[in-house]
Design a protein around this motif. Structure first.
Motif, PDB file in Angstrom:
ATOM      1  N   SER A 207     -37.293   2.426  -3.683  1.00  0.00           N
ATOM      2  CA  SER A 207     -38.241   1.276  -4.387  1.00  0.00           C
ATOM      3  C   SER A 207     -38.278   0.079  -3.596  1.00  0.00           C
ATOM      4  CB  SER A 207     -37.577   1.057  -5.785  1.00  0.00           C
ATOM      5  OG  SER A 207     -36.244   0.241  -5.769  1.00  0.00           O
ATOM      6  N   SER A 208     -37.130  -0.162  -2.812  1.00  0.00           N
ATOM      7  CA  SER A 208     -37.391  -1.220  -1.889  1.00  0.00           C
ATOM      8  C   SER A 208     -36.446  -0.903  -0.676  1.00  0.00           C
ATOM      9  CB  SER A 208     -37.037  -2.698  -2.447  1.00  0.00           C
ATOM     10  OG  SER A 208     -35.520  -2.720  -2.561  1.00  0.00           O
ATOM     11  N   LEU A 209     -36.506  -1.775   0.454  1.00  0.00           N
ATOM     12  CA  LEU A 209     -35.918  -1.705   1.656  1.00  0.00           C
ATOM     13  C   LEU A 209     -35.521  -2.966   2.232  1.00  0.00           C
ATOM     14  CD1 LEU A 209     -36.119   1.573   3.843  1.00  0.00           C
ATOM     15  CD2 LEU A 209     -35.608  -0.727   4.897  1.00  0.00           C
ATOM     16  N   GLN A 210     -34.245  -3.197   2.711  1.00  0.00           N
ATOM     17  CA  GLN A 210     -33.930  -4.396   3.259  1.00  0.00           C
ATOM     18  C   GLN A 210     -33.551  -4.124   4.921  1.00  0.00           C
ATOM     19  OE1 GLN A 210     -30.932  -5.430   0.413  1.00  0.00           O
ATOM     20  NE2 GLN A 210     -32.503  -6.799  -0.559  1.00  0.00           N
ATOM     21  N   TRP A 211     -33.656  -5.363   5.390  1.00  0.00           N
ATOM     22  CA  TRP A 211     -32.975  -5.479   6.841  1.00  0.00           C
ATOM     23  C   TRP A 211     -31.994  -6.567   6.915  1.00  0.00           C
ATOM     24  CZ3 TRP A 211     -33.788  -2.180  10.750  1.00  0.00           C
ATOM     25  CH2 TRP A 211     -34.852  -0.989  10.819  1.00  0.00           C
ATOM     26  N   TYR A 212     -30.958  -6.101   7.737  1.00  0.00           N
ATOM     27  CA  TYR A 212     -29.852  -7.320   7.653  1.00  0.00           C
ATOM     28  C   TYR A 212     -29.720  -7.349   9.281  1.00  0.00           C
ATOM     29  CZ  TYR A 212     -28.658  -6.848   2.683  1.00  0.00           C
ATOM     30  OH  TYR A 212     -28.543  -6.827   1.207  1.00  0.00           O
ATOM     31  N   ARG A 213     -29.021  -8.496   9.487  1.00  0.00           N
ATOM     32  CA  ARG A 213     -28.563  -8.586  10.997  1.00  0.00           C
ATOM     33  C   ARG A 213     -26.978  -9.102  10.735  1.00  0.00           C
ATOM     34  NH1 ARG A 213     -31.611 -12.262  14.409  1.00  0.00           N
ATOM     35  NH2 ARG A 213     -30.442 -14.091  13.576  1.00  0.00           N
ATOM     36  N   GLN A 214     -26.154  -8.242  11.471  1.00  0.00           N
ATOM     37  CA  GLN A 214     -24.682  -8.589  11.242  1.00  0.00           C
ATOM     38  C   GLN A 214     -24.419  -8.882  12.673  1.00  0.00           C
ATOM     39  OE1 GLN A 214     -22.359  -5.292  10.244  1.00  0.00           O
ATOM     40  NE2 GLN A 214     -20.575  -6.571   9.332  1.00  0.00           N
ATOM     41  N   GLU A 215     -23.654 -10.004  12.911  1.00  0.00           N
ATOM     42  CA  GLU A 215     -23.072 -10.340  14.136  1.00  0.00           C
ATOM     43  C   GLU A 215     -21.702 -10.297  14.206  1.00  0.00           C
ATOM     44  OE1 GLU A 215     -24.234 -14.477  15.446  1.00  0.00           O
ATOM     45  OE2 GLU A 215     -26.193 -14.131  14.733  1.00  0.00           O
ATOM     46  N   PRO A 216     -20.860  -9.948  15.255  1.00  0.00           N
ATOM     47  CA  PRO A 216     -19.466  -9.577  15.215  1.00  0.00           C
ATOM     48  C   PRO A 216     -18.487 -10.800  14.661  1.00  0.00           C
ATOM     49  CG  PRO A 216     -20.411  -9.632  17.540  1.00  0.00           C
ATOM     50  CD  PRO A 216     -21.477 -10.129  16.847  1.00  0.00           C
ATOM     51  N   GLY A 217     -17.732  -9.985  13.708  1.00  0.00           N
ATOM     52  CA  GLY A 217     -16.753 -11.041  12.908  1.00  0.00           C
ATOM     53  C   GLY A 217     -17.356 -11.700  11.818  1.00  0.00           C
ATOM     54  N   GLU A 218     -18.592 -11.162  11.460  1.00  0.00           N
ATOM     55  CA  GLU A 218     -19.491 -11.951  10.356  1.00  0.00           C
ATOM     56  C   GLU A 218     -19.928 -10.769   9.624  1.00  0.00           C
ATOM     57  OE1 GLU A 218     -18.491 -15.532  11.517  1.00  0.00           O
ATOM     58  OE2 GLU A 218     -19.311 -15.066   9.610  1.00  0.00           O
ATOM     59  N   GLY A 219     -20.042 -11.171   8.047  1.00  0.00           N
ATOM     60  CA  GLY A 219     -20.785 -10.231   7.329  1.00  0.00           C
ATOM     61  C   GLY A 219     -22.495 -10.090   7.645  1.00  0.00           C
ATOM     62  N   PRO A 220     -22.910  -8.917   6.948  1.00  0.00           N
ATOM     63  CA  PRO A 220     -24.489  -8.971   7.271  1.00  0.00           C
ATOM     64  C   PRO A 220     -25.176 -10.132   6.653  1.00  0.00           C
ATOM     65  CG  PRO A 220     -23.652  -6.915   6.316  1.00  0.00           C
ATOM     66  CD  PRO A 220     -22.686  -8.013   6.297  1.00  0.00           C
ATOM     67  N   VAL A 221     -26.486 -10.510   7.286  1.00  0.00           N
ATOM     68  CA  VAL A 221     -27.284 -11.439   6.686  1.00  0.00           C
ATOM     69  C   VAL A 221     -28.578 -10.661   6.319  1.00  0.00           C
ATOM     70  CG1 VAL A 221     -28.518 -13.697   7.083  1.00  0.00           C
ATOM     71  CG2 VAL A 221     -25.936 -13.471   7.773  1.00  0.00           C
ATOM     72  N   LEU A 222     -29.036 -11.135   4.971  1.00  0.00           N
ATOM     73  CA  LEU A 222     -30.415 -10.605   4.642  1.00  0.00           C
ATOM     74  C   LEU A 222     -31.479 -11.305   5.458  1.00  0.00           C
ATOM     75  CD1 LEU A 222     -31.871  -8.717   2.867  1.00  0.00           C
ATOM     76  CD2 LEU A 222     -32.052 -10.521   1.088  1.00  0.00           C
ATOM     77  N   LEU A 223     -32.388 -10.442   6.354  1.00  0.00           N
ATOM     78  CA  LEU A 223     -33.503 -10.795   6.904  1.00  0.00           C
ATOM     79  C   LEU A 223     -34.875 -10.690   5.987  1.00  0.00           C
ATOM     80  CD1 LEU A 223     -32.828  -9.122  10.267  1.00  0.00           C
ATOM     81  CD2 LEU A 223     -32.295 -11.572   9.696  1.00  0.00           C
ATOM     82  N   VAL A 224     -34.944  -9.995   5.335  1.00  0.00           N
ATOM     83  CA  VAL A 224     -36.290  -9.407   4.610  1.00  0.00           C
ATOM     84  C   VAL A 224     -36.066  -8.247   3.505  1.00  0.00           C
ATOM     85  CG1 VAL A 224     -37.449  -7.640   6.207  1.00  0.00           C
ATOM     86  CG2 VAL A 224     -38.641  -9.329   5.103  1.00  0.00           C
ATOM     87  N   THR A 225     -36.832  -8.426   2.551  1.00  0.00           N
ATOM     88  CA  THR A 225     -37.020  -7.170   1.638  1.00  0.00           C
ATOM     89  C   THR A 225     -38.437  -6.686   1.422  1.00  0.00           C
ATOM     90  OG1 THR A 225     -34.984  -7.857   0.227  1.00  0.00           O
ATOM     91  CG2 THR A 225     -36.518  -6.408  -0.732  1.00  0.00           C
ATOM     92  N   VAL A 226     -38.578  -5.665   1.740  1.00  0.00           N
ATOM     93  CA  VAL A 226     -40.057  -4.805   1.592  1.00  0.00           C
ATOM     94  C   VAL A 226     -40.171  -4.073   0.111  1.00  0.00           C
ATOM     95  CG1 VAL A 226     -40.913  -5.313   3.911  1.00  0.00           C
ATOM     96  CG2 VAL A 226     -39.461  -3.421   3.314  1.00  0.00           C
TER      97      VAL A 226
END
Lengths: 112, 114
Positions: free
Chosen positions: A30-49
């Motif tokens: 129903s929807s799809l998201q992209w995240y970016r995760q840097e070392p030592g950090e949690g994922p950060v939401l970039l976009v939802t389509v």
């Protein structure tokens, strides 16, 4: 069973190059998201389509949801070292509270 | 606005020992999630709370993992006893009830079981 397949698994490119990473499934989301995760950090939401065929742009990042809502792509133009990280896609099977399903991610390294 | 806080950031234990992780979500976020991220994998949901009630714990290994959110704010995740395969990053995330697809993740606790 891995519902979301991401490719490539690893990508190393020079600064200024363009790249595309993919997120594919045999299931409809129903929807799809992209995240970016840097070392030592949690994922950060970039976009939802949410709509089949939808295209969203975030500065140099272009996200596309497939017409059948089974796949998505992320295109980065003129990559910079700051783009380095793990890119995760996550799908929602419905609009309710069912858990997000994450892919294994694409690990991107942009070399200056 | 303060983000999701987690502690400790790192923990090393021996197998069969117990360990607990703590999470403080973003203020006002009624929904809280615990994920397990094994090296080379994406996050896998362990448990989801709404306020102090469990919404989904279908992937929580209940013989050794437990989680609670007694007052509907902070949460703890416990492993007892730990196994080698529990080595992973444990991520906490929170969201508003009506925006469960917009989750904010904490920095995670990196657990190594020897």
């Amino acid at each position: 069973t891995q519902l979301l397949e991401q490719s490539p698994q690893f990508l190393s490119i020079q600064e200024g190059e363009n790249l595309t990473v993919y997120c594919n499934s045999s299931s409809v989301f129903s929807s799809l998201q992209w995240y970016r995760q840097e070392p030592g950090e949690g994922p950060v939401l970039l976009v939802t389509v949410v709509t089949g065929g939808e295209v969203k742009k975030l500065k140099r990042l272009t996200f596309q949801f497939g017409d059948a809502r089974k796949d998505s792509s992320l295109h980065i133009t003129a990559a910079q070292p700051g783009d380095t990280g793990l890119y995760l896609c996550a799908g929602a099977r419905d609009s309710g509270n069912t858990p997000l399903v994450f892919g294994k991610g694409t690990r991107l390294s942009v070399i200056a | 606005e303060a983000g999701v806080a987690q502690s400790p950031r790192y923990k090393i234990i021996e197998k069969r020992q117990s360990v607990a992780f703590w999470c403080n979500p973003i203020s006002g976020h009624a929904t809280l999630y615990w994920y397990q991220q094994i090296l080379g994998q994406g996050p896998k949901l362990l448990i989801q709370f709404q306020n102090n009630g469990v919404v989904d714990d279908s992937q929580l290994p209940k013989d050794r993992f437990s989680a609670e959110r007694l007052k509907g704010v902070d949460s703890t995740l416990k492993i007892q006893p730990a196994k080698l395969e529990d080595s992973a990053v444990y991520l906490c995330a929170s969201s508003l009830v009506r925006q469960t697809r917009t989750q904010y993740f904490g920095p995670g606790t990196r657990l190594l079981v020897l």
